[in-house]
Design a protein around this motif. Structure first.
Motif, PDB file in Angstrom:
ATOM      1  N   ALA A   1       8.629  14.759   9.121  1.00 31.14           N
ATOM      2  CA  ALA A   1       8.349  15.963   9.916  1.00 31.14           C
ATOM      3  C   ALA A   1       8.942  17.217   9.286  1.00 31.14           C
ATOM      4  N   LYS A   2       9.881  17.041   8.370  1.00 32.91           N
ATOM      5  CA  LYS A   2      10.510  18.191   7.727  1.00 32.91           C
ATOM      6  C   LYS A   2      10.141  18.285   6.254  1.00 32.91           C
ATOM      7  N   THR A   3       8.911  17.874   5.940  1.00 35.22           N
ATOM      8  CA  THR A   3       8.399  17.968   4.570  1.00 35.22           C
ATOM      9  C   THR A   3       7.008  18.590   4.589  1.00 35.22           C
ATOM     10  N   GLU A   4       6.554  19.057   3.417  1.00 39.42           N
ATOM     11  CA  GLU A   4       5.150  19.388   3.217  1.00 39.42           C
ATOM     12  C   GLU A   4       4.536  18.234   2.447  1.00 39.42           C
ATOM     13  N   VAL A   5       3.397  17.759   2.918  1.00 38.26           N
ATOM     14  CA  VAL A   5       2.796  16.558   2.346  1.00 38.26           C
ATOM     15  C   VAL A   5       1.443  16.902   1.733  1.00 38.26           C
ATOM     16  N   TYR A   6       1.250  16.479   0.486  1.00 38.45           N
ATOM     17  CA  TYR A   6       0.003  16.701  -0.242  1.00 38.45           C
ATOM     18  C   TYR A   6      -0.648  15.342  -0.485  1.00 38.45           C
ATOM     19  N   LEU A   7      -1.899  15.186  -0.018  1.00 40.74           N
ATOM     20  CA  LEU A   7      -2.599  13.914  -0.068  1.00 40.74           C
ATOM     21  C   LEU A   7      -3.851  14.038  -0.925  1.00 40.74           C
TER      22      LEU A   7
ATOM     23  N   VAL B   1      -6.405   8.457   2.534  1.00 40.37           N
ATOM     24  CA  VAL B   1      -6.117   9.727   3.204  1.00 40.37           C
ATOM     25  C   VAL B   1      -6.044   9.519   4.714  1.00 40.37           C
ATOM     26  N   ASP B   2      -6.995   8.743   5.266  1.00 36.52           N
ATOM     27  CA  ASP B   2      -6.989   8.489   6.709  1.00 36.52           C
ATOM     28  C   ASP B   2      -5.721   7.759   7.142  1.00 36.52           C
ATOM     29  N   ALA B   3      -5.305   6.767   6.355  1.00 34.48           N
ATOM     30  CA  ALA B   3      -4.086   6.021   6.685  1.00 34.48           C
ATOM     31  C   ALA B   3      -2.865   6.927   6.611  1.00 34.48           C
TER      32      ALA B   3
ATOM     33  N   TYR C   1      -4.743  18.588   2.172  1.00 31.77           N
ATOM     34  CA  TYR C   1      -5.632  17.633   1.512  1.00 31.77           C
ATOM     35  C   TYR C   1      -7.038  18.201   1.494  1.00 31.77           C
ATOM     36  N   ASP C   2      -7.813  17.761   0.512  1.00 34.79           N
ATOM     37  CA  ASP C   2      -9.238  18.061   0.446  1.00 34.79           C
ATOM     38  C   ASP C   2      -9.967  16.745   0.661  1.00 34.79           C
ATOM     39  N   LYS C   3     -10.658  16.639   1.809  1.00 31.74           N
ATOM     40  CA  LYS C   3     -11.309  15.382   2.146  1.00 31.74           C
ATOM     41  C   LYS C   3     -12.750  15.403   1.662  1.00 31.74           C
ATOM     42  N   PHE C   4     -12.979  14.802   0.492  1.00 35.16           N
ATOM     43  CA  PHE C   4     -14.328  14.702  -0.033  1.00 35.16           C
ATOM     44  C   PHE C   4     -15.089  13.633   0.745  1.00 35.16           C
TER      45      PHE C   4
ATOM     46  N   ASN D   1       0.837  -1.197   0.000  1.00 33.27           N
ATOM     47  CA  ASN D   1       0.000   0.000   0.000  1.00 33.27           C
ATOM     48  C   ASN D   1       0.870   1.245   0.000  1.00 33.27           C
ATOM     49  N   VAL D   2       0.358   2.302  -0.605  1.00 34.61           N
ATOM     50  CA  VAL D   2       1.166   3.504  -0.780  1.00 34.61           C
ATOM     51  C   VAL D   2       1.649   4.065   0.554  1.00 34.61           C
ATOM     52  N   THR D   3       0.818   4.050   1.587  1.00 33.69           N
ATOM     53  CA  THR D   3       1.245   4.623   2.871  1.00 33.69           C
ATOM     54  C   THR D   3       2.328   3.774   3.524  1.00 33.69           C
ATOM     55  N   ASP D   4       2.273   2.448   3.312  1.00 32.03           N
ATOM     56  CA  ASP D   4       3.332   1.592   3.848  1.00 32.03           C
ATOM     57  C   ASP D   4       4.659   1.891   3.163  1.00 32.03           C
TER      58      ASP D   4
END
Length: 347
Positions: free
Chosen positions: A306-312, A319-321, A338-341, A293-296
């Protein structure tokens, strides 16, 4: 005509007008004030604020987004809040640099220019603005498209940028029973008209930010990430980008050649295809392929989130994971975008 009232936002000292026939968030959009927001349906908490003074009611909202004790204390969701007097509201989430730099909401009549399947369940829909003839938005934002023959709408992110004003591309995943997506197989054809309203969302590049960027996407979540990449390439942006895209099999990947081409124009870019159902995937040219899985994959690859900007952007479970992963890695909330639809927005 509905009565009008004044809203004063603290601590930013911004005033605006609102009618009793509109939600406060919609009034802000109408006047080009870019308040933080997400689903716009009372189901997330992105627009949660605190009423310091005034008479405000809410309707049709989820208690998961704003529970009863919070409502009793004075919290409101601006996307579901109506003012019945002059009010003072404390914004709990805001970006001061963007508050007055938002793009006003536009109602655009468009015509279908092209429909093309890019995988077995994702379709590229290209719309040509007709009236007005251009649609202004920021890369990464999304729009509401009216389902033809109804008053209902669905929300989809743009994949293009302002460099192609004559066409706006959306990448739409076909879900079983989806009211909008089902029409892409049989119901919507080239030349049909579709009403578009937007832009919405805070999934945009922040001016002056310099942190390395991590993109995490899946499914039709490719759209806003591709928009950001196209914009970065067009503007010679020099920030580092690591792009992780989750798919089941190699057949579920698309636009890879363009992504790699865009990446060659950036300073430090990598694209990683994360395949959850291919235990031994074949070589895919220049693409880095990881199993899982992508999050893994992100969790075992990125050593300092912690030292990045993350776009989901992707299905809500992804998104939750990802949010759980970022929380565990102490990534500051103001570095996560992120935009949580809600589910209907994907249909």
């Amino acid at each position: 005509m509905a009565d009008k009232h004044r809203i004063n936002f603290e601590p930013v000292d911004i005033e605006m007008e609102v009618g009793e026939d509109e939600y406060i968030l919609d009034a802000a959009f109408r006047q080009g004030i870019h308040l933080m927001h997400g689903c716009r349906e009372g189901r997330c908490s992105a627009c949660k604020s605190f009423v310091l003074d005034g008479d405000i009611d809410m309707d049709n909202y989820s208690t998961f987004a704003c529970n009863e004790s919070e409502v009793d204390e004075g919290h409101v969701l601006l996307c579901r809040a109506t003012a019945y007097s002059d009010c003072t509201i404390e914004l709990l989430n805001f970006d001061e640099d963007e508050l007055l730099s938002g793009v006003p909401i536009q109602n655009v009549r468009t015509q279908v220019a092209a429909i093309e399947s890019v995988t077995k369940d994702i379709v590229s829909l290209r719309l040509q603005p007709v009236e007005p003839t251009t649609y202004v938005f920021k890369p990464g934002q999304y729009s509401d498209l009216t389902i033809p023959g109804t008053e209902d709408h669905r929300s989809f992110s743009m994949a293009t940028t302002q460099s192609t004003p004559e066409q706006v591309e959306f990448l739409i995943k076909k879900y079983p029973g989806g009211k909008f997506a089902g029409l892409l197989d049989d119901g919507i054809t080239v030349g049909d008209e579709i009403a578009l309203t937007g832009p919405y969302g805070s999934f945009t590049l922040k001016e002056g930010h310099v942190l390395p960027m991590v993109f995490i996407g899946g499914g039709a979540g490719m759209a806003p990430l591709l928009s950001l990449l196209r914009h970065m390439n067009e503007t010679d942006n020099t920030r580092r980008v690591h792009f992780y895209y989750g798919a089941r099999t190699p057949q579920d990947l698309f636009y890879v050649d363009e992504i790699l081409k865009l990446g060659k124009g950036l300073t430090d870019f990598t694209f990683v295809a994360c395949l959850s159902e291919s235990m031994d995937p074949p070589p895919l040219g220049e693409i880095t392929v990881e199993n899982g899985n992508v999050t893994d994959v992100v969790g075992r690859t990125e050593t300092d989130l912690a030292k990045t900007e993350v776009y989901l952007c992707g299905p809500p479970p992804m998104v939750d994971a990802a949010l759980e992963l970022l929380e565990a890695n102490n990534t500051p909330h103001d570095q996560i975008f992120y935009d949580k639809f809600t589910s209907p927005a994907f249909e």
